[in-house]
Design a protein around this motif. Structure first.
Motif, PDB file in Angstrom:
ATOM      1  N   ARG A 197      -7.666   9.595 -15.711  1.00  0.00           N
ATOM      2  CA  ARG A 197      -7.433  10.457 -16.865  1.00  0.00           C
ATOM      3  C   ARG A 197      -8.217   9.992 -18.094  1.00  0.00           C
ATOM      4  NH1 ARG A 197      -2.971  10.318 -13.632  1.00  0.00           N
ATOM      5  NH2 ARG A 197      -1.458  12.018 -13.662  1.00  0.00           N
ATOM      6  N   PHE A 198      -8.594   8.687 -18.147  1.00  0.00           N
ATOM      7  CA  PHE A 198      -9.209   8.194 -19.380  1.00  0.00           C
ATOM      8  C   PHE A 198     -10.556   7.502 -19.170  1.00  0.00           C
ATOM      9  CE2 PHE A 198      -6.304   4.748 -18.021  1.00  0.00           C
ATOM     10  CZ  PHE A 198      -7.171   3.657 -18.006  1.00  0.00           C
ATOM     11  N   THR A 199     -11.022   7.332 -17.926  1.00  0.00           N
ATOM     12  CA  THR A 199     -12.308   6.677 -17.719  1.00  0.00           C
ATOM     13  C   THR A 199     -13.040   7.309 -16.543  1.00  0.00           C
ATOM     14  OG1 THR A 199     -13.400   4.576 -17.182  1.00  0.00           O
ATOM     15  CG2 THR A 199     -11.228   4.927 -16.244  1.00  0.00           C
ATOM     16  N   TRP A 200     -14.369   7.267 -16.603  1.00  0.00           N
ATOM     17  CA  TRP A 200     -15.194   7.721 -15.487  1.00  0.00           C
ATOM     18  C   TRP A 200     -15.243   6.676 -14.377  1.00  0.00           C
ATOM     19  CZ3 TRP A 200     -16.818  12.535 -14.872  1.00  0.00           C
ATOM     20  CH2 TRP A 200     -16.915  13.361 -15.992  1.00  0.00           C
ATOM     21  N   TRP A 201     -14.643   5.518 -14.606  1.00  0.00           N
ATOM     22  CA  TRP A 201     -14.705   4.412 -13.655  1.00  0.00           C
ATOM     23  C   TRP A 201     -13.326   4.049 -13.093  1.00  0.00           C
ATOM     24  CZ3 TRP A 201     -19.378   2.007 -12.385  1.00  0.00           C
ATOM     25  CH2 TRP A 201     -20.481   2.368 -13.168  1.00  0.00           C
ATOM     26  N   PRO A 202     -12.541   5.009 -12.607  1.00  0.00           N
ATOM     27  CA  PRO A 202     -11.230   4.636 -12.042  1.00  0.00           C
ATOM     28  C   PRO A 202     -11.361   3.735 -10.824  1.00  0.00           C
ATOM     29  CG  PRO A 202     -11.782   6.904 -11.474  1.00  0.00           C
ATOM     30  CD  PRO A 202     -12.790   6.467 -12.485  1.00  0.00           C
ATOM     31  N   ARG A 238       0.841  -1.184   0.000  1.00  0.00           N
ATOM     32  CA  ARG A 238       0.000   0.000   0.000  1.00  0.00           C
ATOM     33  C   ARG A 238       0.887   1.248   0.000  1.00  0.00           C
ATOM     34  NH1 ARG A 238      -2.460   3.668   4.358  1.00  0.00           N
ATOM     35  NH2 ARG A 238      -4.001   4.825   3.133  1.00  0.00           N
ATOM     36  N   GLY A 239       1.985   1.193   0.791  1.00  0.00           N
ATOM     37  CA  GLY A 239       2.903   2.321   0.822  1.00  0.00           C
ATOM     38  C   GLY A 239       3.579   2.555  -0.515  1.00  0.00           C
ATOM     39  N   ALA A 240       4.015   1.466  -1.159  1.00  0.00           N
ATOM     40  CA  ALA A 240       4.655   1.601  -2.467  1.00  0.00           C
ATOM     41  C   ALA A 240       3.659   2.107  -3.506  1.00  0.00           C
ATOM     42  CB  ALA A 240       5.238   0.257  -2.903  1.00  0.00           C
ATOM     43  N   GLY A 241       2.426   1.577  -3.457  1.00  0.00           N
ATOM     44  CA  GLY A 241       1.411   2.004  -4.411  1.00  0.00           C
ATOM     45  C   GLY A 241       1.024   3.456  -4.226  1.00  0.00           C
ATOM     46  N   CYS A 242       0.906   3.896  -2.971  1.00  0.00           N
ATOM     47  CA  CYS A 242       0.562   5.293  -2.709  1.00  0.00           C
ATOM     48  C   CYS A 242       1.695   6.226  -3.130  1.00  0.00           C
ATOM     49  CB  CYS A 242       0.236   5.484  -1.230  1.00  0.00           C
ATOM     50  SG  CYS A 242      -1.359   4.801  -0.736  1.00  0.00           S
ATOM     51  N   THR A 243       2.934   5.792  -2.935  1.00  0.00           N
ATOM     52  CA  THR A 243       4.064   6.602  -3.383  1.00  0.00           C
ATOM     53  C   THR A 243       4.046   6.747  -4.902  1.00  0.00           C
ATOM     54  OG1 THR A 243       5.361   5.780  -1.506  1.00  0.00           O
ATOM     55  CG2 THR A 243       6.567   6.847  -3.285  1.00  0.00           C
ATOM     56  N   TRP A 244       3.778   5.638  -5.591  1.00  0.00           N
ATOM     57  CA  TRP A 244       3.649   5.691  -7.048  1.00  0.00           C
ATOM     58  C   TRP A 244       2.497   6.607  -7.460  1.00  0.00           C
ATOM     59  CZ3 TRP A 244       5.644   5.450 -11.560  1.00  0.00           C
ATOM     60  CH2 TRP A 244       4.881   5.166 -12.701  1.00  0.00           C
ATOM     61  N   VAL A 290      -1.448  -2.252 -10.251  1.00  0.00           N
ATOM     62  CA  VAL A 290      -0.968  -1.168  -9.408  1.00  0.00           C
ATOM     63  C   VAL A 290      -0.396  -0.033 -10.262  1.00  0.00           C
ATOM     64  CG1 VAL A 290       0.715  -0.540  -7.625  1.00  0.00           C
ATOM     65  CG2 VAL A 290      -0.499  -2.722  -7.481  1.00  0.00           C
ATOM     66  N   ALA A 291       0.309  -0.401 -11.326  1.00  0.00           N
ATOM     67  CA  ALA A 291       0.932   0.607 -12.190  1.00  0.00           C
ATOM     68  C   ALA A 291      -0.101   1.404 -12.974  1.00  0.00           C
ATOM     69  CB  ALA A 291       1.913  -0.070 -13.151  1.00  0.00           C
ATOM     70  N   ILE A 292      -1.179   0.754 -13.383  1.00  0.00           N
ATOM     71  CA  ILE A 292      -2.178   1.405 -14.229  1.00  0.00           C
ATOM     72  C   ILE A 292      -3.096   2.330 -13.449  1.00  0.00           C
ATOM     73  CG2 ILE A 292      -4.226   0.970 -15.660  1.00  0.00           C
ATOM     74  CD1 ILE A 292      -2.859  -1.622 -16.582  1.00  0.00           C
ATOM     75  N   TYR A 293      -3.445   1.960 -12.214  1.00  0.00           N
ATOM     76  CA  TYR A 293      -4.505   2.664 -11.491  1.00  0.00           C
ATOM     77  C   TYR A 293      -4.359   4.187 -11.461  1.00  0.00           C
ATOM     78  CZ  TYR A 293      -7.006   4.856  -7.730  1.00  0.00           C
ATOM     79  OH  TYR A 293      -7.753   5.744  -7.010  1.00  0.00           O
ATOM     80  N   PRO A 294      -3.187   4.768 -11.149  1.00  0.00           N
ATOM     81  CA  PRO A 294      -3.130   6.223 -11.047  1.00  0.00           C
ATOM     82  C   PRO A 294      -3.519   6.960 -12.327  1.00  0.00           C
ATOM     83  CG  PRO A 294      -1.188   5.245 -10.061  1.00  0.00           C
ATOM     84  CD  PRO A 294      -1.902   4.148 -10.789  1.00  0.00           C
ATOM     85  N   ASP A 318       0.581  11.784  -9.658  1.00  0.00           N
ATOM     86  CA  ASP A 318      -0.509  12.753  -9.469  1.00  0.00           C
ATOM     87  C   ASP A 318      -0.062  14.052  -8.817  1.00  0.00           C
ATOM     88  OD1 ASP A 318      -2.332  11.063 -10.587  1.00  0.00           O
ATOM     89  OD2 ASP A 318      -3.427  10.623  -8.745  1.00  0.00           O
ATOM     90  N   ARG A 319       1.227  14.301  -8.707  1.00  0.00           N
ATOM     91  CA  ARG A 319       1.659  15.457  -7.919  1.00  0.00           C
ATOM     92  C   ARG A 319       1.151  16.779  -8.482  1.00  0.00           C
ATOM     93  NH1 ARG A 319       6.085  13.212 -10.447  1.00  0.00           N
ATOM     94  NH2 ARG A 319       7.502  14.559 -11.635  1.00  0.00           N
TER      95      ARG A 319
END
Length: 320
Positions: A164-169, A87-93, A156-160, A98-99
């Motif tokens: 940007r491309f779907t109403w269903w993130p 979770r920590g690695a994913g949130c950092t990514w 995990v890589a795709i989620y952030p 998203d910065r």
């Protein structure tokens, strides 16, 4: 390029705006470590719970189907440590990608990257460290489960980028966050079956439920900067959609329990857990006000208890 007028200052002592009150990071962690722990959301533990609970569902369902084993205790503990780290690695990514958006949203502009507490390079190194330690834990699981864990990295890589491309993130978040239902079962059973697949689908519906509530905190800011979400998509019809997701989650969980072949008292306890989970979602819906950002955060965090009700019932049923 980030608009310099949007660059915020963080809260007192670098605290993040939506951190849990009295959290250990802001009060007891070494000062030098605090920005990194904030990147990992250690000051907001609900995400770790929401990643961990499907893992516990998966291993409990497997134990219900095939009988508990001593190694299940390590699976449960290893998943807990791994959930914290991943979770920590994913949130950092997520914060790295998203910065720019985070700097433009009131709730997120105090996060370590947009507030300048850490640099992107430092955040990237921290992400890699967390992921590598988590991988070391994964290597203690059976081979099939190791493969399942590695396979989750694509989600995990795709989620952030989904917003940007779907109403269903939230669907992509659900696919990533509930992978543990498959992993937990696989770590016990060495393969897959229908019960974990049904629990995985139920978890995705649950994620759509709780993360839509969460997204209503940022609905207005998201509209201004063009970020998509189910909160914006559903609008005033949110309640009806959430009822549908809740019903689907409960039905799928019930089918997952039945698929284990449990009977007697174990079956009764398991289904009682499913019912308790469903009643908690009803409780949330009755208190939901999508225009109350603070209330949405409270309800979002309450989903830890919903998931724990089910995990505890499944664990007890497996022992029975």
């Amino acid at each position: 390029m980030m608009d310099p007028h949007l660059i915020p200052t963080s809260g007192p002592d670098g605290r993040v705006a939506d951190a849990t009150q009295g959290n250990w990071v802001d009060h007891r962690a070494p000062a030098a470590a605090r920005p990194y722990l904030r990147l990992s959301r250690a000051d907001r533990p609900i995400g770790t719970w929401l990643l961990l609970l499907p893992c516990w569902w998966g291993v409990a369902l497997a134990a219900l189907a095939g009988g508990p084993r001593p190694f299940d205790l390590w699976i449960a503990l290893g998943c807990a440590i791994g959930a914290f780290l991943m979770r920590g690695a994913g949130c950092t990514w997520n914060d790295l990608t998203d910065r720019e958006f985070d700097a433009a949203v009131a709730r997120t502009r105090s996060r370590p990257l947009p507030s300048g507490q850490v640099t992107p390079r430092q955040a990237f190194v921290w992400m890699c460290v967390q992921a590598l330690v988590a991988f070391g834990i994964l290597l203690t699981f059976p081979g099939f489960a190791i493969g399942m864990g590695v396979a989750s990295l694509g989600l995990v890589a795709i989620y952030p980028f989904a917003k940007r491309f779907t109403w269903w993130p939230q669907v992509f978040l659900g696919l990533a966050f509930n992978w543990g239902a498959l992993l937990g079962w696989a770590a016990h059973a060495g393969g897959l079956g229908w019960p974990p697949v049904l629990a995985y689908a139920a978890g995705i519906c649950w994620t759509l439920f709780y993360d839509t509530i969460y997204a209503h905190q940022d609905r207005d800011d998201d509209e201004l900067i063009g970020v998509k979400s189910t909160a914006r998509l559903f609008g005033r019809a949110t309640g009806a959609w959430l009822r549908g997701f809740g019903i689907a989650a409960v039905l799928l969980l019930g089918l997952a329990v039945l698929g284990t072949g449990a009977d007697g008292l174990a079956l009764a306890v398991s289904l009682a857990g499913v019912a308790g989970f469903g009643l908690h979602l009803v409780w949330q819906l009755r208190r939901l006000d999508i225009d109350d950002a603070a209330g949405c955060l409270v309800l979002f965090r309450a989903n830890r208890d919903a998931g724990l009700i089910l995990a505890a019932a499944l664990g007890l049923a497996a022992l029975l």
